[in-house]
Design an enzyme around this catalytic site. Structure first.
Site, PDB file in Angstrom:
ATOM      1  CB  CYS A 184       0.379   3.672  -4.734  1.00 15.80           C
ATOM      2  SG  CYS A 184       1.205   4.836  -3.674  1.00 15.80           S
ATOM      3  CG  ASP A 185       0.171  -0.364  -4.935  1.00 17.53           C
ATOM      4  OD1 ASP A 185       0.390   0.218  -6.000  1.00 17.53           O
ATOM      5  OD2 ASP A 185       1.065  -0.690  -4.132  1.00 17.53           O
ATOM      6  CB  CYS A 222       1.413   3.244  -1.096  1.00 21.45           C
ATOM      7  SG  CYS A 222       0.611   4.728  -1.728  1.00 21.45           S
TER       8      CYS A 222
END
Ligand code: NAP
Length: 310
Positions: A140-141, A137
């Site tokens: 997300c990261d 992701c």
């Protein structure tokens, strides 16, 4: 009292929330069991540009929050737990739904809309670097890789989207693809080809993740002649497709060899009263809008079914 419900919806992506909205507006008083993290895959996306009605685009989490509020406005009750099992009474055709806190719900109909989760490469060194350089992701990261070098694996729309997103943060983005052509839509491919920060490594797969406490490099293997090379990267983002979230019904419902629920007329499973909608059924289109449409169809069929058994 644990009364029998008209309809329980499992899953909180576009299919689940749309089914909730329709069944709530039909006064069926749905319960939606959302999972611990509600909102489905769109919670992991940034801008959604292809959901009609938002000419400027909308952030995935915002879209899901809107859908949730719209379902709640008409009285849908949301339970933030995971369903671990459905028991089916062959005589009454009713369902008993059991969650991970051992709550049980009884229903005349169930709509399964649990979607699909990101696929991993499943190579031995992957486990060690999950969360230490290997992710599924970018939204997300990605922020951990500001001014660093990253690679995205895959050739579909997700890979293009992740690479484009990462190009705004990282200094260099490789796309590693096992073939010599992408399956992504033309518009996404064009954006990737025009992006000076993105370099494509065709005809290669990752054989090994290497590093110390964190990821430092990957070993690539050519799919043409099997030669191996090492590529220095700080992060790898896998965008290689999805696996349907159907473990909890594999003993109950007919699923195909990949685990997708098999349906007749789009939303009818092999058990009367149990319907399925969205990515848990669909490995062809897998769009937010098609999932929403599928949730709508399941809701309309639930209404008809409930009348038929009255
Ligand atoms: P996908 O289209 O299934 O693409 C998966 C990619 O991963 C393929 O290129 C595949 O290679 C590769 N792959 C699969 N297993 C692999 C493995 N073990 N090792 C290396 N590579 C592997 O999945 P997706 O990109 O997640 O897209 C899913 C659906 O969502 C599609 O319908 C897509 O259009 C849609 N989507 C749309 C948008 C958008 O419109 N903005 C954004 C994201 C996703 P091969 O090509 O060789 O099979």
């Amino acid at each position: 009292m644990n009364r029998i419900r008209n309809v329980i919806i499992i899953g909180s992506g576009p299919a689940g929330y749309t089914a909730a909205l329709y069944t709530a507006r039909a006064n069926l008083e749905p319960i939606l069991i959302s999972g611990r993290i509600s909102g489905g895959q769109l919670m992991l996306t940034s801008e959604v540009e292809n959901f009609p009605g938002f000419p400027e685009g909308i952030l995935g989490p915002q879209l899901m929050d809107n859908m949730r509020k719209q379902a709640e406005r008409f009285g849908c009750q949301i339970i933030e737990e995971n369903v671990i099992k459905i028991e089916y009474d062959e005589t009454t055709k009713t369902q008993k739904i059991i969650t991970d806190t051992n709550q049980t719900f009884f229903a005349k109909t169930t709509i399964i809309a649990t979607g699909a989760s990101a696929r991993w490469l499943e190579i031995p060194s992957e486990e060690k670097y999950k969360g230490r350089g290997v992710s599924t992701c970018a939204t997300c990261d990605g922020a951990f890789y500001r001014n660093k070098t990253v690679a995205v694996v895959g050739g579909g729309d997700s890979a293009m989207e992740e690479a484009l997103f990462l190009s705004k943060l990282a200094q260099k983005v490789y796309i590693i693809h096992r073939r010599d052509a992408f399956r992504a839509s033309k518009i996404m491919q064009d954006r990737v080809f025009k992006n000076p920060k993105i370099e494509i490594i065709w005809n290669n797969t990752i054989k090994e993740f290497r590093g110390d406490q964190v990821l430092r490099s990957v070993v690539l293997e050519s799919t043409v002649d099997n030669t191996q090379t090492e590529l220095a990267v700080d992060g790898v983002f896998l965008a290689i497709g999805h696996i349907p979230n159907t473990e909890f019904v594999r003993d109950l419902l007919e699923t195909d060899e990949q685990g997708y629920i098999v349906t007749q007329n789009e939303v009818f499973t092999n058990k009367p009263g149990i319907f399925a909608a969205g990515d848990v059924v669909d490995h062809r289109y897998r769009q937010a809008i098609t999932a929403a449409g599928s949730g709508c169809k399941a809701a309309l069929e639930v209404e008809k079914y409930l009348i038929s058994i009255e």
